[in-house]
Scaffold this motif. Structure first.
Motif, mmCIF file in Angstrom:
data_model
loop_
_atom_site.group_PDB
_atom_site.id
_atom_site.type_symbol
_atom_site.label_atom_id
_atom_site.label_comp_id
_atom_site.label_asym_id
_atom_site.label_seq_id
_atom_site.Cartn_x
_atom_site.Cartn_y
_atom_site.Cartn_z
ATOM 1 N N SER A 30 44.015 35.343 30.369
ATOM 2 C CA SER A 30 45.341 35.109 30.942
ATOM 3 C C SER A 30 45.619 36.084 32.080
ATOM 4 C CB SER A 30 46.411 35.156 29.854
ATOM 5 O OG SER A 30 47.119 36.327 29.828
ATOM 6 N N ILE A 31 45.189 37.332 31.945
ATOM 7 C CA ILE A 31 45.352 38.311 33.023
ATOM 8 C C ILE A 31 44.536 37.884 34.238
ATOM 9 C CG2 ILE A 31 44.819 40.683 33.726
ATOM 10 C CD1 ILE A 31 45.501 41.499 30.796
ATOM 11 N N ALA A 32 43.308 37.423 34.014
ATOM 12 C CA ALA A 32 42.441 37.005 35.125
ATOM 13 C C ALA A 32 43.017 35.807 35.861
ATOM 14 C CB ALA A 32 41.042 36.671 34.597
ATOM 15 N N VAL A 33 43.510 34.826 35.131
ATOM 16 C CA VAL A 33 44.082 33.634 35.764
ATOM 17 C C VAL A 33 45.325 34.010 36.567
ATOM 18 C CG1 VAL A 33 45.235 31.439 35.309
ATOM 19 C CG2 VAL A 33 43.112 31.994 34.129
ATOM 20 N N ASN A 34 46.175 34.834 35.982
ATOM 21 C CA ASN A 34 47.379 35.273 36.675
ATOM 22 C C ASN A 34 47.021 36.049 37.940
ATOM 23 O OD1 ASN A 34 50.056 35.873 37.240
ATOM 24 N ND2 ASN A 34 50.178 37.522 35.758
ATOM 25 N N SER A 35 46.066 36.950 37.827
ATOM 26 C CA SER A 35 45.630 37.748 38.970
ATOM 27 C C SER A 35 45.015 36.861 40.049
ATOM 28 C CB SER A 35 44.606 38.787 38.488
ATOM 29 O OG SER A 35 44.106 39.519 39.550
ATOM 30 N N GLY A 36 44.205 35.904 39.644
ATOM 31 C CA GLY A 36 43.592 34.976 40.604
ATOM 32 C C GLY A 36 44.633 34.125 41.308
ATOM 33 N N ALA A 37 45.646 33.689 40.564
ATOM 34 C CA ALA A 37 46.710 32.881 41.166
ATOM 35 C C ALA A 37 47.504 33.704 42.174
ATOM 36 C CB ALA A 37 47.637 32.333 40.081
ATOM 37 N N LYS A 38 47.763 34.967 41.838
ATOM 38 C CA LYS A 38 48.473 35.833 42.777
ATOM 39 C C LYS A 38 47.659 36.039 44.044
ATOM 40 C CE LYS A 38 51.298 38.414 39.503
ATOM 41 N NZ LYS A 38 51.528 39.692 38.830
ATOM 42 N N GLU A 39 46.359 36.229 43.886
ATOM 43 C CA GLU A 39 45.485 36.416 45.057
ATOM 44 C C GLU A 39 45.460 35.151 45.911
ATOM 45 O OE1 GLU A 39 43.218 38.344 47.769
ATOM 46 O OE2 GLU A 39 44.168 39.257 46.021
ATOM 47 N N GLY A 69 40.961 32.938 45.012
ATOM 48 C CA GLY A 69 41.671 33.184 43.757
ATOM 49 C C GLY A 69 40.784 32.977 42.541
ATOM 50 N N VAL A 70 39.989 31.925 42.565
ATOM 51 C CA VAL A 70 39.070 31.647 41.452
ATOM 52 C C VAL A 70 38.002 32.731 41.368
ATOM 53 C CG1 VAL A 70 37.306 30.039 40.615
ATOM 54 C CG2 VAL A 70 39.501 29.163 41.422
ATOM 55 N N GLN A 71 37.471 33.143 42.513
ATOM 56 C CA GLN A 71 36.470 34.215 42.513
ATOM 57 C C GLN A 71 37.069 35.510 41.954
ATOM 58 O OE1 GLN A 71 35.370 34.162 46.655
ATOM 59 N NE2 GLN A 71 33.481 33.050 46.256
ATOM 60 N N HIS A 72 38.292 35.799 42.338
ATOM 61 C CA HIS A 72 38.963 36.997 41.859
ATOM 62 C C HIS A 72 39.106 36.951 40.335
ATOM 63 C CE1 HIS A 72 41.579 40.490 42.451
ATOM 64 N NE2 HIS A 72 42.371 39.968 41.522
ATOM 65 N N ALA A 73 39.540 35.810 39.823
ATOM 66 C CA ALA A 73 39.691 35.649 38.372
ATOM 67 C C ALA A 73 38.338 35.756 37.662
ATOM 68 C CB ALA A 73 40.356 34.311 38.055
ATOM 69 N N SER A 74 37.313 35.161 38.247
ATOM 70 C CA SER A 74 35.972 35.207 37.647
ATOM 71 C C SER A 74 35.445 36.633 37.589
ATOM 72 C CB SER A 74 35.001 34.339 38.448
ATOM 73 O OG SER A 74 35.425 33.004 38.435
ATOM 74 N N GLU A 75 35.631 37.375 38.664
ATOM 75 C CA GLU A 75 35.186 38.766 38.684
ATOM 76 C C GLU A 75 35.909 39.571 37.602
ATOM 77 O OE1 GLU A 75 35.819 40.191 42.661
ATOM 78 O OE2 GLU A 75 34.265 38.872 43.482
ATOM 79 N N HIS A 76 37.195 39.329 37.439
ATOM 80 C CA HIS A 76 37.953 40.030 36.403
ATOM 81 C C HIS A 76 37.381 39.721 35.015
ATOM 82 C CE1 HIS A 76 41.430 41.960 34.535
ATOM 83 N NE2 HIS A 76 41.341 40.982 33.647
ATOM 84 N N MET A 77 37.076 38.446 34.767
ATOM 85 C CA MET A 77 36.535 38.055 33.459
ATOM 86 C C MET A 77 35.162 38.673 33.221
ATOM 87 S SD MET A 77 38.688 36.478 31.658
ATOM 88 C CE MET A 77 37.569 36.078 30.328
ATOM 89 N N VAL A 78 34.327 38.704 34.240
ATOM 90 C CA VAL A 78 32.989 39.297 34.092
ATOM 91 C C VAL A 78 33.124 40.785 33.782
ATOM 92 C CG1 VAL A 78 30.887 39.932 35.348
ATOM 93 C CG2 VAL A 78 31.750 37.595 35.471
ATOM 94 N N ASN A 79 33.965 41.484 34.537
ATOM 95 C CA ASN A 79 34.157 42.918 34.292
ATOM 96 C C ASN A 79 34.722 43.179 32.902
ATOM 97 O OD1 ASN A 79 33.184 43.604 36.833
ATOM 98 N ND2 ASN A 79 35.202 43.578 37.767
ATOM 99 N N SER A 80 35.695 42.389 32.489
ATOM 100 C CA SER A 80 36.283 42.557 31.158
ATOM 101 C C SER A 80 35.256 42.283 30.066
ATOM 102 C CB SER A 80 37.479 41.622 30.979
ATOM 103 O OG SER A 80 38.508 41.975 31.855
#
Length: 95
Positions: A30-39, A69-80
């Protein structure tokens, strides 16, 4: 009887750990999706600068903003996920 109790405790711990893992994943997702949407939103607003109408945004810029935005969310998920795996490894080492 003691063996059965130990087995039940093991299963209970397994399900407890699985639940924690799922909740951790859901929270990170949920954090990744929100962050990706903001980006993506930020990219769209930047693309709108100097335009009179939102419909003036070229489709390519809109697609690129969503892609970022999708790349940003994906990177967040990979790091997490990598952090979670490291945490699991450290928990196993400490036992």
């Amino acid at each position: 009887m003691t063996q059965l109790a130990t087995k039940n405790q093991g299963m209970s711990k397994f399900f407890s750990d699985a639940k924690k893992g799922f909740l951790n994943f859901a929270n990170n997702y949920s954090i990744a999706v929100n962050s990706g949407a903001k980006e993506a939103g930020k990219q769209i607003f930047e693309g709108m600068e100097g335009l009179n109408q939102p419909s003036d945004i070229p489709a390519g810029k809109l697609f690129t903003a969503v892609k970022i935005g999708v790349q940003h969310a994906s990177e967040h998920m990979v790091n997490s996920s990598m952090e979670f795996v490291e945490q699991m490894k450290n928990n196993q080492k400490s036992k």
